[in-house]
Design a protein around this motif. Sequence first.
Motif, mmCIF file in Angstrom:
data_model
loop_
_atom_site.group_PDB
_atom_site.id
_atom_site.type_symbol
_atom_site.label_atom_id
_atom_site.label_comp_id
_atom_site.label_asym_id
_atom_site.label_seq_id
_atom_site.Cartn_x
_atom_site.Cartn_y
_atom_site.Cartn_z
ATOM 1 N N MET A 6 9.071 -8.973 7.366
ATOM 2 C CA MET A 6 7.690 -8.649 7.057
ATOM 3 C C MET A 6 6.844 -9.863 7.426
ATOM 4 O O MET A 6 7.137 -10.976 7.015
ATOM 5 C CB MET A 6 7.558 -8.321 5.574
ATOM 6 N N LYS B 156 1.836 -9.219 -4.454
ATOM 7 C CA LYS B 156 3.054 -9.629 -3.765
ATOM 8 C C LYS B 156 4.214 -8.692 -4.118
ATOM 9 O O LYS B 156 4.973 -8.268 -3.252
ATOM 10 C CB LYS B 156 3.417 -11.068 -4.150
ATOM 11 N N GLN B 157 4.337 -8.367 -5.400
ATOM 12 C CA GLN B 157 5.399 -7.452 -5.820
ATOM 13 C C GLN B 157 5.205 -6.075 -5.203
ATOM 14 O O GLN B 157 6.155 -5.443 -4.748
ATOM 15 C CB GLN B 157 5.415 -7.332 -7.341
ATOM 16 N N GLU B 158 3.961 -5.609 -5.184
ATOM 17 C CA GLU B 158 3.688 -4.273 -4.657
ATOM 18 C C GLU B 158 3.950 -4.198 -3.154
ATOM 19 O O GLU B 158 4.548 -3.242 -2.662
ATOM 20 C CB GLU B 158 2.231 -3.879 -4.973
ATOM 21 N N VAL B 159 3.530 -5.213 -2.414
ATOM 22 C CA VAL B 159 3.792 -5.239 -0.971
ATOM 23 C C VAL B 159 5.292 -5.299 -0.718
ATOM 24 O O VAL B 159 5.822 -4.590 0.145
ATOM 25 C CB VAL B 159 3.058 -6.422 -0.303
ATOM 26 N N GLY B 160 5.998 -6.132 -1.468
ATOM 27 C CA GLY B 160 7.451 -6.218 -1.311
ATOM 28 C C GLY B 160 8.138 -4.907 -1.640
ATOM 29 O O GLY B 160 9.064 -4.483 -0.941
ATOM 30 N N ARG B 161 7.704 -4.236 -2.704
ATOM 31 C CA ARG B 161 8.295 -2.950 -3.089
ATOM 32 C C ARG B 161 8.064 -1.906 -2.008
ATOM 33 O O ARG B 161 8.993 -1.195 -1.607
ATOM 34 C CB ARG B 161 7.683 -2.465 -4.401
ATOM 35 N N TYR C 275 7.481 -2.388 1.128
ATOM 36 C CA TYR C 275 8.169 -2.747 2.359
ATOM 37 C C TYR C 275 9.665 -2.479 2.264
ATOM 38 O O TYR C 275 10.266 -1.911 3.170
ATOM 39 C CB TYR C 275 7.915 -4.219 2.701
ATOM 40 N N HIS C 276 10.283 -2.874 1.164
ATOM 41 C CA HIS C 276 11.739 -2.756 1.055
ATOM 42 C C HIS C 276 12.211 -1.368 0.629
ATOM 43 O O HIS C 276 13.221 -0.882 1.129
ATOM 44 C CB HIS C 276 12.281 -3.806 0.069
ATOM 45 N N LYS C 277 11.504 -0.725 -0.260
ATOM 46 C CA LYS C 277 11.977 0.561 -0.766
ATOM 47 C C LYS C 277 11.449 1.746 0.032
ATOM 48 O O LYS C 277 12.174 2.702 0.273
ATOM 49 C CB LYS C 277 11.589 0.723 -2.236
ATOM 50 N N VAL D 182 3.340 -3.819 6.764
ATOM 51 C CA VAL D 182 2.125 -4.492 6.330
ATOM 52 C C VAL D 182 0.929 -4.022 7.146
ATOM 53 O O VAL D 182 -0.171 -3.876 6.636
ATOM 54 C CB VAL D 182 2.299 -6.019 6.431
#
Length: 106
Positions: free
Chosen positions: A1, A14-19, A21-23, A28
């Motif tokens: 990412m 940050k948590q929401e973007v990571g979630r 992207y990964h799940k 982005v």
Amino acid sequence: MNIHKKTKLTPYHKQEVGRLYHKEKITVTYLAKRYNKTYPSEILYVDTKCLYLLKNQTKQQAREYLFVGIDDFSRELYASIYPDKSQFSSAQFLQNDVLGPMPLYH
């Protein structure tokens, strides 16, 4: 990412973007939607620049100023040269050179 290093995100974002992207495999670039303009002159960028003296000009001669305007809706460029950088010249540039020839979209 790929997120630019100067991008400021809160811990929640940050948590929401990571979630996402990964799940959910959302990129982005999909999350960063570009704003859309709906009519001309909604966003207008204007800048001025003092023009350099040419070789045959002396410092006692008056400088000229380049006024540039870009309409973000149509991406059209408007430019004119004025003898000074006053409020009157700025208003004249906007009225005569930008808003005058700008097409009207209905």
